[in-house]
Scaffold this motif. Structure first.
Motif, mmCIF file in Angstrom:
data_model
loop_
_atom_site.group_PDB
_atom_site.id
_atom_site.type_symbol
_atom_site.label_atom_id
_atom_site.label_comp_id
_atom_site.label_asym_id
_atom_site.label_seq_id
_atom_site.Cartn_x
_atom_site.Cartn_y
_atom_site.Cartn_z
ATOM 1 N N MET A 201 -1.459 10.169 -8.075
ATOM 2 C CA MET A 201 -2.229 9.028 -8.558
ATOM 3 C C MET A 201 -2.074 8.854 -10.061
ATOM 4 S SD MET A 201 -5.613 9.466 -6.124
ATOM 5 C CE MET A 201 -6.489 8.091 -6.857
ATOM 6 N N THR A 202 -1.990 9.970 -10.786
ATOM 7 C CA THR A 202 -1.780 9.890 -12.230
ATOM 8 C C THR A 202 -0.416 9.286 -12.548
ATOM 9 O OG1 THR A 202 -3.216 11.794 -12.666
ATOM 10 C CG2 THR A 202 -1.615 11.216 -14.370
ATOM 11 N N LYS A 203 0.611 9.741 -11.857
ATOM 12 C CA LYS A 203 1.962 9.229 -12.082
ATOM 13 C C LYS A 203 2.072 7.741 -11.780
ATOM 14 C CE LYS A 203 4.529 13.530 -11.150
ATOM 15 N NZ LYS A 203 5.508 14.198 -10.237
ATOM 16 N N LEU A 204 1.348 7.293 -10.750
ATOM 17 C CA LEU A 204 1.445 5.897 -10.326
ATOM 18 C C LEU A 204 0.394 5.004 -10.971
ATOM 19 C CD1 LEU A 204 2.152 6.381 -6.506
ATOM 20 C CD2 LEU A 204 3.790 6.091 -8.371
ATOM 21 N N GLY A 205 -0.456 5.599 -11.792
ATOM 22 C CA GLY A 205 -1.486 4.815 -12.467
ATOM 23 C C GLY A 205 -2.571 4.308 -11.539
ATOM 24 N N LEU A 206 -2.911 5.100 -10.515
ATOM 25 C CA LEU A 206 -3.912 4.698 -9.527
ATOM 26 C C LEU A 206 -5.264 5.310 -9.865
ATOM 27 C CD1 LEU A 206 -1.749 5.251 -6.308
ATOM 28 C CD2 LEU A 206 -1.934 3.195 -7.722
ATOM 29 N N THR A 207 -6.326 4.612 -9.490
ATOM 30 C CA THR A 207 -7.667 5.102 -9.804
ATOM 31 C C THR A 207 -8.493 5.467 -8.579
ATOM 32 O OG1 THR A 207 -8.537 2.834 -9.857
ATOM 33 C CG2 THR A 207 -7.758 3.758 -11.947
ATOM 34 N N SER A 208 -7.967 5.213 -7.383
ATOM 35 C CA SER A 208 -8.739 5.539 -6.185
ATOM 36 C C SER A 208 -7.810 5.813 -5.014
ATOM 37 C CB SER A 208 -9.685 4.387 -5.806
ATOM 38 O OG SER A 208 -8.957 3.297 -5.268
ATOM 39 N N ARG A 209 -8.353 6.489 -4.026
ATOM 40 C CA ARG A 209 -7.586 6.771 -2.811
ATOM 41 C C ARG A 209 -7.230 5.470 -2.090
ATOM 42 N NH1 ARG A 209 -7.701 11.692 0.111
ATOM 43 N NH2 ARG A 209 -6.729 11.548 2.177
ATOM 44 N N ALA A 210 -8.123 4.493 -2.186
ATOM 45 C CA ALA A 210 -7.860 3.203 -1.554
ATOM 46 C C ALA A 210 -6.595 2.577 -2.126
ATOM 47 C CB ALA A 210 -9.046 2.269 -1.760
ATOM 48 N N GLN A 211 -6.410 2.672 -3.432
ATOM 49 C CA GLN A 211 -5.198 2.142 -4.045
ATOM 50 C C GLN A 211 -3.971 2.900 -3.566
ATOM 51 O OE1 GLN A 211 -6.044 2.264 -8.292
ATOM 52 N NE2 GLN A 211 -6.415 0.066 -8.287
ATOM 53 N N ALA A 212 -4.110 4.189 -3.332
ATOM 54 C CA ALA A 212 -2.980 4.975 -2.823
ATOM 55 C C ALA A 212 -2.572 4.483 -1.435
ATOM 56 C CB ALA A 212 -3.363 6.462 -2.775
ATOM 57 N N VAL A 213 -3.559 4.114 -0.613
ATOM 58 C CA VAL A 213 -3.264 3.571 0.713
ATOM 59 C C VAL A 213 -2.483 2.269 0.574
ATOM 60 C CG1 VAL A 213 -4.273 2.623 2.820
ATOM 61 C CG2 VAL A 213 -5.281 4.656 1.776
ATOM 62 N N VAL A 214 -2.926 1.417 -0.335
ATOM 63 C CA VAL A 214 -2.248 0.139 -0.557
ATOM 64 C C VAL A 214 -0.805 0.360 -0.981
ATOM 65 C CG1 VAL A 214 -2.185 -1.940 -1.989
ATOM 66 C CG2 VAL A 214 -4.363 -1.119 -1.102
ATOM 67 N N VAL A 215 -0.590 1.276 -1.918
ATOM 68 C CA VAL A 215 0.758 1.552 -2.410
ATOM 69 C C VAL A 215 1.658 2.066 -1.289
ATOM 70 C CG1 VAL A 215 2.114 3.104 -3.888
ATOM 71 C CG2 VAL A 215 0.139 1.899 -4.815
ATOM 72 N N ALA A 216 1.109 2.903 -0.419
ATOM 73 C CA ALA A 216 1.899 3.431 0.696
ATOM 74 C C ALA A 216 2.422 2.298 1.569
ATOM 75 C CB ALA A 216 1.056 4.408 1.522
ATOM 76 N N TYR A 217 1.623 1.252 1.741
ATOM 77 C CA TYR A 217 2.056 0.099 2.523
ATOM 78 C C TYR A 217 3.033 -0.768 1.736
ATOM 79 C CZ TYR A 217 -1.101 0.702 6.478
ATOM 80 O OH TYR A 217 -1.721 1.170 7.599
ATOM 81 N N GLU A 218 2.700 -1.046 0.490
ATOM 82 C CA GLU A 218 3.515 -1.967 -0.308
ATOM 83 C C GLU A 218 4.919 -1.431 -0.557
ATOM 84 O OE1 GLU A 218 0.337 -4.491 -2.956
ATOM 85 O OE2 GLU A 218 1.003 -2.579 -3.760
ATOM 86 N N THR A 219 5.053 -0.122 -0.617
ATOM 87 C CA THR A 219 6.358 0.466 -0.882
ATOM 88 C C THR A 219 7.141 0.776 0.392
ATOM 89 O OG1 THR A 219 5.344 2.673 -0.962
ATOM 90 C CG2 THR A 219 5.628 1.515 -3.073
ATOM 91 N N GLY A 220 6.515 0.559 1.547
ATOM 92 C CA GLY A 220 7.208 0.781 2.800
ATOM 93 C C GLY A 220 7.123 2.206 3.311
ATOM 94 N N LEU A 221 6.385 3.084 2.630
ATOM 95 C CA LEU A 221 6.207 4.441 3.128
ATOM 96 C C LEU A 221 5.510 4.416 4.482
ATOM 97 C CD1 LEU A 221 5.081 6.715 0.144
ATOM 98 C CD2 LEU A 221 7.165 6.920 1.517
#
Length: 228
Positions: A201-221
């Motif tokens: 989350m620090t590397k990706l500039g995320l502030t919450s677990r919810a944002q991590a979920v969004v990124v996982a979808y947006e990047t195709g993971l």
């Protein structure tokens, strides 16, 4: 109880009955202290900067300034730890719910939620947890991935800076797995998972677990059906 930490709360809703009702409920709950009430996003931004609440109950659709803009400004202006934001929603797949995730919201609360569950939710979010089970957040994200939205797109983070283990954990977070479940899957301690996820989350500039979920979808993971 004496010596127990108190969680400060800011209540934001343009509907007076809802706002006053939530504030009254928070004031009556042990360990919670209401430090302000706001009727719109602009008031919320000002009060958040002045009172620095631990948790904000934030409506989405309000006059003057909507909840999404308010969340973004509050997060950007936070001096020190950012507050945890619970979005107040009717859960009718409001088009702004996805934007709330991206802005840094920690979860969602139905306006008709039972009082005891509201109190439990505030304590849970204050402790750093997601408001709902990850699977609920996942379903919300699925509903919005690939659909037109009014909010401007945000640059998708570059995952090349992550280690293979961090990528693996991010993918599992995106499928709705809890830290405990991920630790069991990978045969490591839950503390190790938390460490990897915090670094991710620090590397990706995320502030919450919810944002991590969004990124996982947006990047195709993760794709909408890859977790089934």
């Amino acid at each position: 109880m004496s010596g127990s930490p108190t969680t400060t709360v800011l209540v934001v809703d343009d509907e007076v009955l809802i706002r006053v009702g939530l504030a009254t409920l928070m004031r009556a709950a042990p360990g919670l202290d209401v430090v302000g009430e706001a009727a719109d996003g602009r008031e919320a931004v000002a009060l958040a900067a002045e009172r620095r609440p631990d948790v904000i109950l934030m409506d989405i659709r309000m006059p003057v300034m909507d909840g999404i803009t308010a969340i973004e400004r509050i997060m950007a202006a936070a001096a020190g730890p950012q507050p945890r934001v619970i979005v107040l929603t009717t859960f009718d797949l409001d088009e702004y719910v996805y934007a709330a995730l991206r802005a840094g919201a920690s979860g969602f609360l139905l306006k008709e939620t039972e009082p005891r569950q509201v109190i439990a939710a505030v304590h849970s979010v204050a402790a750093g947890d997601m408001l709902f089970a990850p699977s609920v957040t996942r379903r919300l994200v699925e509903a919005y991935v690939g659909k037109p939205r009014r909010v401007a797109p945000r640059a998708i983070p570059n995952l090349t800076q992550l280690t293979p283990r961090e990528l693996e954990i991010l993918q599992l977070v995106g499928t709705g797995r809890t830290n405990t479940e991920i630790a069991g899957d990978l045969t490591v301690s839950e503390a190790t998972i938390k460490t990897h996820l915090n670094r991710t989350m620090t590397k990706l500039g995320l502030t919450s677990r919810a944002q991590a979920v969004v990124v996982a979808y947006e990047t195709g993971l993760v794709t909408p059906r890859s977790q089934d």
